[in-house]
Design a protein around this motif. Sequence first.
Motif, mmCIF file in Angstrom:
data_model
loop_
_atom_site.group_PDB
_atom_site.id
_atom_site.type_symbol
_atom_site.label_atom_id
_atom_site.label_comp_id
_atom_site.label_asym_id
_atom_site.label_seq_id
_atom_site.Cartn_x
_atom_site.Cartn_y
_atom_site.Cartn_z
ATOM 1 N N GLU A 119 87.168 35.068 30.064
ATOM 2 C CA GLU A 119 86.997 34.873 31.560
ATOM 3 C C GLU A 119 86.583 36.281 32.145
ATOM 4 O OE1 GLU A 119 87.782 32.236 33.682
ATOM 5 O OE2 GLU A 119 87.915 31.339 31.811
ATOM 6 N N ARG A 120 86.440 37.275 31.244
ATOM 7 C CA ARG A 120 85.857 38.529 31.725
ATOM 8 C C ARG A 120 84.810 38.896 30.784
ATOM 9 N NH1 ARG A 120 90.248 42.071 34.821
ATOM 10 N NH2 ARG A 120 88.180 43.153 35.358
ATOM 11 N N PRO A 121 83.649 38.355 30.490
ATOM 12 C CA PRO A 121 82.609 38.831 29.559
ATOM 13 C C PRO A 121 81.910 40.145 29.802
ATOM 14 C CG PRO A 121 81.552 36.988 30.643
ATOM 15 C CD PRO A 121 83.208 37.162 31.284
ATOM 16 N N ILE A 122 81.823 40.655 28.823
ATOM 17 C CA ILE A 122 81.179 42.181 28.842
ATOM 18 C C ILE A 122 79.851 42.084 28.141
ATOM 19 C CG2 ILE A 122 81.451 44.660 28.512
ATOM 20 C CD1 ILE A 122 84.634 44.120 28.687
ATOM 21 N N PHE A 123 78.710 42.459 28.638
ATOM 22 C CA PHE A 123 77.380 42.718 28.040
ATOM 23 C C PHE A 123 77.484 44.230 27.888
ATOM 24 C CE2 PHE A 123 77.393 38.695 30.313
ATOM 25 C CZ PHE A 123 76.949 37.919 29.497
ATOM 26 N N VAL A 124 76.607 44.718 26.621
ATOM 27 C CA VAL A 124 76.286 45.912 26.263
ATOM 28 C C VAL A 124 74.934 46.136 26.044
ATOM 29 C CG1 VAL A 124 78.576 46.819 25.710
ATOM 30 C CG2 VAL A 124 77.101 45.646 23.908
ATOM 31 N N GLY A 125 74.249 47.221 26.288
ATOM 32 C CA GLY A 125 73.101 47.525 26.013
ATOM 33 C C GLY A 125 73.077 48.387 24.892
ATOM 34 N N GLU A 126 72.424 48.252 23.895
ATOM 35 C CA GLU A 126 72.411 49.272 22.509
ATOM 36 C C GLU A 126 71.032 49.538 22.090
ATOM 37 O OE1 GLU A 126 74.828 47.361 19.292
ATOM 38 O OE2 GLU A 126 73.357 45.522 19.470
ATOM 39 N N THR A 127 71.163 50.717 21.602
ATOM 40 C CA THR A 127 69.580 51.267 21.196
ATOM 41 C C THR A 127 69.338 50.697 20.050
ATOM 42 O OG1 THR A 127 70.706 53.425 20.021
ATOM 43 C CG2 THR A 127 69.993 53.630 22.526
ATOM 44 N N ALA A 128 68.123 51.097 19.317
ATOM 45 C CA ALA A 128 67.601 50.347 18.149
ATOM 46 C C ALA A 128 68.526 50.969 17.147
ATOM 47 C CB ALA A 128 66.277 50.751 17.994
ATOM 48 N N LYS A 166 73.521 52.251 19.095
ATOM 49 C CA LYS A 166 74.332 53.053 19.880
ATOM 50 C C LYS A 166 74.396 52.455 21.247
ATOM 51 C CE LYS A 166 75.134 57.559 22.086
ATOM 52 N NZ LYS A 166 74.673 58.954 22.555
ATOM 53 N N TRP A 167 75.730 52.359 21.654
ATOM 54 C CA TRP A 167 76.037 51.684 22.938
ATOM 55 C C TRP A 167 75.871 52.833 24.002
ATOM 56 C CZ3 TRP A 167 80.728 47.766 22.971
ATOM 57 C CH2 TRP A 167 80.589 46.877 21.977
ATOM 58 N N VAL A 168 74.811 52.216 24.997
ATOM 59 C CA VAL A 168 74.696 53.218 26.007
ATOM 60 C C VAL A 168 74.707 52.540 27.382
ATOM 61 C CG1 VAL A 168 73.250 54.509 24.624
ATOM 62 C CG2 VAL A 168 72.039 52.687 25.668
ATOM 63 N N GLY A 169 75.230 51.403 27.544
ATOM 64 C CA GLY A 169 75.458 50.689 28.809
ATOM 65 C C GLY A 169 76.150 49.644 28.753
ATOM 66 N N MET A 170 76.711 49.075 29.914
ATOM 67 C CA MET A 170 77.586 47.832 29.897
ATOM 68 C C MET A 170 77.538 47.278 31.604
ATOM 69 S SD MET A 170 81.038 49.203 29.527
ATOM 70 C CE MET A 170 81.982 50.818 30.588
ATOM 71 N N VAL A 171 77.866 45.960 31.515
ATOM 72 C CA VAL A 171 78.242 45.161 32.429
ATOM 73 C C VAL A 171 79.272 44.165 32.478
ATOM 74 C CG1 VAL A 171 76.404 43.873 32.628
ATOM 75 C CG2 VAL A 171 77.172 44.168 34.846
ATOM 76 N N GLY A 172 80.371 44.176 33.206
ATOM 77 C CA GLY A 172 81.170 42.965 32.963
ATOM 78 C C GLY A 172 81.080 41.934 34.064
ATOM 79 N N LEU A 173 81.955 40.818 33.803
ATOM 80 C CA LEU A 173 81.816 39.784 34.796
ATOM 81 C C LEU A 173 83.233 39.379 34.928
ATOM 82 C CD1 LEU A 173 78.916 37.380 33.792
ATOM 83 C CD2 LEU A 173 78.888 39.134 35.531
ATOM 84 N N VAL A 209 81.028 34.777 40.902
ATOM 85 C CA VAL A 209 81.271 36.014 39.753
ATOM 86 C C VAL A 209 81.191 37.137 40.307
ATOM 87 C CG1 VAL A 209 80.637 36.462 37.542
ATOM 88 C CG2 VAL A 209 80.416 33.951 38.087
ATOM 89 N N GLU A 210 82.270 37.908 39.983
ATOM 90 C CA GLU A 210 82.042 39.370 40.254
ATOM 91 C C GLU A 210 81.475 40.125 39.218
ATOM 92 O OE1 GLU A 210 83.302 41.134 43.374
ATOM 93 O OE2 GLU A 210 84.165 39.402 44.150
ATOM 94 N N VAL A 211 80.455 41.289 39.652
ATOM 95 C CA VAL A 211 79.907 42.010 38.632
ATOM 96 C C VAL A 211 80.900 43.329 38.440
ATOM 97 C CG1 VAL A 211 78.259 43.535 37.990
ATOM 98 C CG2 VAL A 211 77.593 41.166 38.533
ATOM 99 N N VAL A 212 81.393 43.691 37.423
ATOM 100 C CA VAL A 212 82.349 44.887 37.545
ATOM 101 C C VAL A 212 81.970 45.889 36.466
ATOM 102 C CG1 VAL A 212 84.575 43.746 38.459
ATOM 103 C CG2 VAL A 212 83.815 43.668 36.228
ATOM 104 N N GLY A 213 82.407 47.011 36.459
ATOM 105 C CA GLY A 213 82.001 47.947 35.214
ATOM 106 C C GLY A 213 80.812 48.286 34.707
ATOM 107 N N VAL A 214 79.922 48.349 35.974
ATOM 108 C CA VAL A 214 78.476 48.690 35.361
ATOM 109 C C VAL A 214 78.257 50.228 34.963
ATOM 110 C CG1 VAL A 214 75.994 48.715 36.210
ATOM 111 C CG2 VAL A 214 77.561 46.994 37.081
ATOM 112 N N TYR A 215 77.862 50.506 33.998
ATOM 113 C CA TYR A 215 77.683 51.711 33.557
ATOM 114 C C TYR A 215 76.549 51.809 32.596
ATOM 115 C CZ TYR A 215 78.495 56.188 31.014
ATOM 116 O OH TYR A 215 78.235 57.404 30.363
ATOM 117 N N ILE A 216 75.709 53.202 32.893
ATOM 118 C CA ILE A 216 74.580 53.455 31.947
ATOM 119 C C ILE A 216 74.665 54.959 31.688
ATOM 120 C CG2 ILE A 216 72.283 53.720 31.815
ATOM 121 C CD1 ILE A 216 72.966 50.963 32.256
#
Length: 160
Positions: free
Chosen positions: A56-65, A68-75, A82-89
Amino acid sequence: MTYRVRRVGREDWERLRELRLAALSDPVAHLAFFEPYEKAVRLGQEDWQRRASDGERPIFVGETADGKWVGMVGLLTVEAHVEVVGVYIAPEHRGTGLAARLMRAAIEGAGGREVRLRVHQNNARAARFYANLGFQPTGASAPDPRDPTLVAYELAYRGD
């Protein structure tokens, strides 16, 4: 820079914890989070595993080649939207296009439902970013739970 954007799973809990704690301790990004660092750091393994695998609260991450995890956004699904929550870069990856890729993943993840988010009144950079993606003010706002004299404004993305 090349990034891979993907959804977080239960097995990713330790990396999610590390990234979330980095976000909560970031002198700029903390405005986007209502959870205090002191509370998050005390959460146990089961709490983090639940966060990482909550359908119910999926989280997407951005990772480098190099992974390394360097960003995220949750729903968060709230009634018909749908609410966007927890945006971080991470600071060294801001301005690279990763935030836009993560937001596109979030919008896709909403499955055609309206996407909303709140932006803190003191976060002008984020407000400009969301406006450039097509988010528009709804007219709603809510007080910052840490300081009721400040507010977060609601923005909505209703599609192209």
